[in-house]
Enzyme design. Sequence first.
Site, PDB file in Angstrom:
ATOM      1  N   ARG A  70     -25.936  15.437  16.758  1.00 15.36           N
ATOM      2  CA  ARG A  70     -25.893  14.123  16.497  1.00 15.36           C
ATOM      3  C   ARG A  70     -24.921  13.135  16.853  1.00 15.36           C
ATOM      4  O   ARG A  70     -23.693  13.883  17.388  1.00 15.36           O
ATOM      5  CB  ARG A  70     -25.649  14.107  14.945  1.00 15.36           C
ATOM      6  N   ASP A  93       2.399   0.095  12.057  1.00 18.67           N
ATOM      7  CA  ASP A  93       2.359  -1.484  12.878  1.00 18.67           C
ATOM      8  C   ASP A  93       3.614  -2.263  12.444  1.00 18.67           C
ATOM      9  O   ASP A  93       3.363  -3.379  12.398  1.00 18.67           O
ATOM     10  CB  ASP A  93       1.179  -2.217  12.311  1.00 18.67           C
ATOM     11  N   THR A 107       4.214   2.782   6.030  1.00 19.58           N
ATOM     12  CA  THR A 107       2.687   2.498   6.298  1.00 19.58           C
ATOM     13  C   THR A 107       2.064   3.238   7.091  1.00 19.58           C
ATOM     14  O   THR A 107       2.433   3.748   8.197  1.00 19.58           O
ATOM     15  CB  THR A 107       2.627   0.914   6.536  1.00 19.58           C
ATOM     16  N   ASP A 132       4.959  -4.410   6.317  1.00 22.73           N
ATOM     17  CA  ASP A 132       5.183  -6.072   6.613  1.00 22.73           C
ATOM     18  C   ASP A 132       5.500  -6.739   5.491  1.00 22.73           C
ATOM     19  O   ASP A 132       6.408  -7.546   5.517  1.00 22.73           O
ATOM     20  CB  ASP A 132       3.673  -6.057   7.120  1.00 22.73           C
ATOM     21  N   ARG A 181       1.076  -5.333  -5.857  1.00 26.02           N
ATOM     22  CA  ARG A 181       1.377  -6.595  -5.339  1.00 26.02           C
ATOM     23  C   ARG A 181       1.779  -7.788  -6.355  1.00 26.02           C
ATOM     24  O   ARG A 181       1.060  -7.779  -7.506  1.00 26.02           O
ATOM     25  CB  ARG A 181      -0.009  -7.138  -5.010  1.00 26.02           C
ATOM     26  N   ARG A 231      -6.497  -2.471  10.829  1.00 23.13           N
ATOM     27  CA  ARG A 231      -6.602  -3.708  10.746  1.00 23.13           C
ATOM     28  C   ARG A 231      -6.353  -4.308  12.052  1.00 23.13           C
ATOM     29  O   ARG A 231      -7.021  -5.108  12.780  1.00 23.13           O
ATOM     30  CB  ARG A 231      -6.374  -4.629   9.530  1.00 23.13           C
ATOM     31  N   ASP A 255      -0.494   2.719   8.843  1.00 25.04           N
ATOM     32  CA  ASP A 255      -0.798   1.870  10.024  1.00 25.04           C
ATOM     33  C   ASP A 255       0.090   2.141  11.288  1.00 25.04           C
ATOM     34  O   ASP A 255      -0.283   1.655  12.469  1.00 25.04           O
ATOM     35  CB  ASP A 255      -1.215   0.424   9.769  1.00 25.04           C
ATOM     36  N   GLY A 302       0.674  -1.401   0.024  1.00 23.03           N
ATOM     37  CA  GLY A 302       0.025  -0.042  -0.112  1.00 23.03           C
ATOM     38  C   GLY A 302       0.945   1.438  -0.056  1.00 23.03           C
ATOM     39  O   GLY A 302       1.898   1.214   0.776  1.00 23.03           O
TER      40      GLY A 302
END
Lengths: 328, 328, 328, 328
Positions: free
Chosen positions: A167, A134, A130, A107, A76, A176, A132, A15
């Site tokens: 609201r 992670d 990335t 990763d 990919r 994820r 994320d 990504g």
Amino acid sequence: MAKKISKIAVLTSGGDAPGMNAAIRAVVRSCSYYSVSCVGVYRGYQGLIEGDFEDLDARSVRNIINKGGTFLKSTRSMEFKTKEGRAKAYEKLKEKGVDALIVIGGDGTFTGGLYLSQEFDIPIIGIPATIDNDINGTDFTLGYDTALNTVVEAIDKIRDTASSHNRLFLIEVMGRDAGDIALNSGIGAGAEEILIPEEETGADRLIDSLKRSKKSGKTSSIIVVAEGEKSGKNIFELAEFIEENLDDYEIRVSVLGHIQRGGSPSCADRVLASKLGVGAVEGLLDGKRGAMVGIHHQKVVFVPLEEAIKGEAKIDKELRRVADITSV
Amino acid sequence: MAKKISKIAVLTSGGDAPGMNAAIRAVVRSCSYYSVSCVGVYRGYQGLIEGDFEDLDARSVRNIINKGGTFLKSTRSMEFKTKEGRAKAYEKLKEKGVDALIVIGGDGTFTGGLYLSQEFDIPIIGIPATIDNDINGTDFTLGYDTALNTVVEAIDKIRDTASSHNRLFLIEVMGRDAGDIALNSGIGAGAEEILIPEEETGADRLIDSLKRSKKSGKTSSIIVVAEGEKSGKNIFELAEFIEENLDDYEIRVSVLGHIQRGGSPSCADRVLASKLGVGAVEGLLDGKRGAMVGIHHQKVVFVPLEEAIKGEAKIDKELRRVADITSV
Amino acid sequence: MAKKISKIAVLTSGGDAPGMNAAIRAVVRSCSYYSVSCVGVYRGYQGLIEGDFEDLDARSVRNIINKGGTFLKSTRSMEFKTKEGRAKAYEKLKEKGVDALIVIGGDGTFTGGLYLSQEFDIPIIGIPATIDNDINGTDFTLGYDTALNTVVEAIDKIRDTASSHNRLFLIEVMGRDAGDIALNSGIGAGAEEILIPEEETGADRLIDSLKRSKKSGKTSSIIVVAEGEKSGKNIFELAEFIEENLDDYEIRVSVLGHIQRGGSPSCADRVLASKLGVGAVEGLLDGKRGAMVGIHHQKVVFVPLEEAIKGEAKIDKELRRVADITSV
Amino acid sequence: MAKKISKIAVLTSGGDAPGMNAAIRAVVRSCSYYSVSCVGVYRGYQGLIEGDFEDLDARSVRNIINKGGTFLKSTRSMEFKTKEGRAKAYEKLKEKGVDALIVIGGDGTFTGGLYLSQEFDIPIIGIPATIDNDINGTDFTLGYDTALNTVVEAIDKIRDTASSHNRLFLIEVMGRDAGDIALNSGIGAGAEEILIPEEETGADRLIDSLKRSKKSGKTSSIIVVAEGEKSGKNIFELAEFIEENLDDYEIRVSVLGHIQRGGSPSCADRVLASKLGVGAVEGLLDGKRGAMVGIHHQKVVFVPLEEAIKGEAKIDKELRRVADITSV
């Protein structure tokens, strides 16, 4: 003795993340600084297999430090997951006279690089990129800081509507397995509650928390939900569940989606990309192999790729506490 | 034994910085969380002397986390620099029943707080907020990350023109004594050269560097200049000096100025503000006095105010190296 | 009968403006749509003289609609101001087989194009692109809407500081002869007073206005000043004048400068660029010559270049009234 | 003779739109300018029924021109849809001494206002504010220009990923009945195809268009889809349909959602809000009743509310043509 490195190839894979272009630029400029040739590989590992190369010099990377995405593109590659694919890739590198490889990604990118470096005699360094955050062994990954800003700016806009209408908004952000985006953007956006993959908060706790919020006089609410949270409900089911269990709430769902991956990198991401790009080239010249270049306590560090890809939950408990206190 | 703290006052002082509102919010919410009363002081130390107070509760600070500036406002107080002024301020705090004080600001703010805490029996904690990042004992100050983003976004716009016209731009950024903004934003904006107060680079080195740039094929250039750089020329004189010593360069000057102090805080600044705000209140409840709450290696730390205001040049040599390599 | 047009050249000239790339893209795509060849000319009229050409097709202009500046670059050409220079340019066009020329820029660009079209048999259409909005015969010029957004975003940041400190800010915006940027951005930024080149407001009126403001309870103020305003004082002198004539005001000056020319174009500017680019090509194919393609009441119109470059003050009195009322 | 108007009430109703605060500010400031009292009504028609009023003066609306949402808040009122509800609202207005009402919103807001003005003796003027730009009799509605910028900025980010990965993105934007957002943002974002409610393009045309795109060498694509488009498929079904009918496309869907309603208004929206706010008050003082104040050819105009709410498809054919040509 290790062979002298006189040509380095660089690719981006997986990504895309803001800061990848800045990292490529830093790699290319460092090569130029150390009088090493630099080769760009298009379309990640697939381009490596196909020999989709272009020689890059210091001027090739002008005016890209501020661009999102990656000009080397990313795909990919199923073929690279096979030993045959990797063998082809290695052949192409040899043909081109490449002595070492820098791979920019997350990763999966590092796993591919690890296999290649174990099977063939090619020094590889990975740069963590990335949104994320992670990856093990680095305090921050490229793109993460930018993504946080993108998320809080988006929620700021939604909050205009939330507070105009009294609201409740459920907002899904990326992540994820890691709740870093949700937890930090949730604090930054002043969210009333944050659901992350590392915790079993679940839907019931959410209902309790919303009841308390209401009692304390809150008239609008933002709930930040990480993609991978563990309530067993998707965000639309979660919204229904709340509507069934709480009166008086008009609920809206917003899935922020792909805007989180793009955009011009923040200054912090550009500086980090510059540090890591320089670090990767200097690491290779200095004899580092099969390693990731990361940042720890603001210093460049090297970590074996095996370590980097160990997915370890590392929820910041202190930050969770800050979230709970400031959302009182 | 220290008196139990049941009412905390909070003020902002000195130049405003993005994240001040987020810090006030975190202080107020933390007070609410620990069932301590919270009093906002308007207009910094001057408002303290005049008793310009307002009780704040968790709802008073809704929807401010994303706002630049400070809703408590900030002024300079000449009166507070006198012992009489500080005595008046202390009286007002006593009248209002305030047990402890949190001051948000920079150098001058902390100096004022230090005097007050030494002369009177009042626990004080400082939260570092200044875009210049020039406070000792904390890795980052509030507003610094936001200012860096503001600067690189501004330079990105200017680069559009620079590269459309093959021009040289001299861009002045804030930083009287500290080059952190210039060095980081310069790397982030892809500047060809960066002049900072901590180095004696001077105008001659700049000319050499520009000649090399030109030779290497660069057609446009961005030079980032910190306010306090040491060439002995102001930025307009510097521009003239370059024009006299280099042919073929059309030079423009841009002084970014006050836009650097404002704007919605970045996510990182909002999270930092939240951590420090919580830390300040917990520090007071925990018996800390006369200290600054800072961040070091991503952890909240406490540093004596005396330490915090020691102006020490701390130029990051590693970063300077990265700047030199990536601008090749 | 007019010669059939089968090859069109396009160039950008003068100061760059956001939307120029989007206009080039629309020209190139329209050529492709109508099966006409398209040639890009680098560096404006100077590149025309030097034959600095590149063939462009629909794919050459991908991913540029959102970029500020102009990828064809722009320079000032002294040589093109001479008849000999223009003769050389015409020769290069003939050599390259170009049948018609589209010039993107402002006043000076159109003047150059007008001469060329009068002296030689070459159909020319101009696309108005300048942030100043000072071209006759079109409601809007490319880049103007973007510049307005850049200015109000900058002033929004400054207002954070202004209202935090109860300060008066004098902010200089672009506009040597036209007050459109000042008047519109001043209204948009909620300025208390606006000084424009078309009015003899002067420094005295400003003092009166500030006194009224103060009386009505305003504690901070933004004054927007067009570069070309007529007080006879520059903005720093104006600041001094105010300080001498008004007590109690802490005054700051900010010159927004070159950030106003850059940045990603607004949606309105991208759409306008697309309309005008299509219009220019269709105009040429339709027999229009020596004209500017403009926008009037949201429709594409054609105006003789002679008309377009007539500098006529066109201060919008209605807007001035709105400014006065809303700054009460 | 019409009663002299000495007190005007203002409310916002329906979905919020950027520029509502700027319009309220202009109404309040105009009242102040003409020495008319002004009353703010909270929570739209529901607040009117409940008498949720607050007196507003020129200082009440400082520093709100740049804020998204509406500080008067907005709700939907079922009760106001009944004659009894409207009678209560009228009573509250009389009690408060209000002579005239300004309602800011869209279609539904104007319908409510129309009923009230027909049933009771109260002059009403509407200000069109909705991001959809679907009001008759005005060239633009408040919030529309801002929403366009929000959408193109979001798509710019997504395009980073699209072009890094050679992907096809389907992006859903707001617009149930009107394709204005889709058509303009689609052109502005350089979309390859745009699906709008006013056309029966449908899924088949889309497939054809994508095949042509591919043949012409495009490697990534953005398709902008209005919520209300007429293929009979939702956006996820559309994505599946494409995947089934085209090889080699990796497709992603992004629903931009509520971010489109929020954010700081663009300069154009702030200026428009200022013009319409002034126009509304002057219209009332000038004897206008039951009308909408709109903008046509940059001039303020008045249109009967009956006209304004006539939903007429007004697809701009010229713009559709521009979209087709520039996406070649």
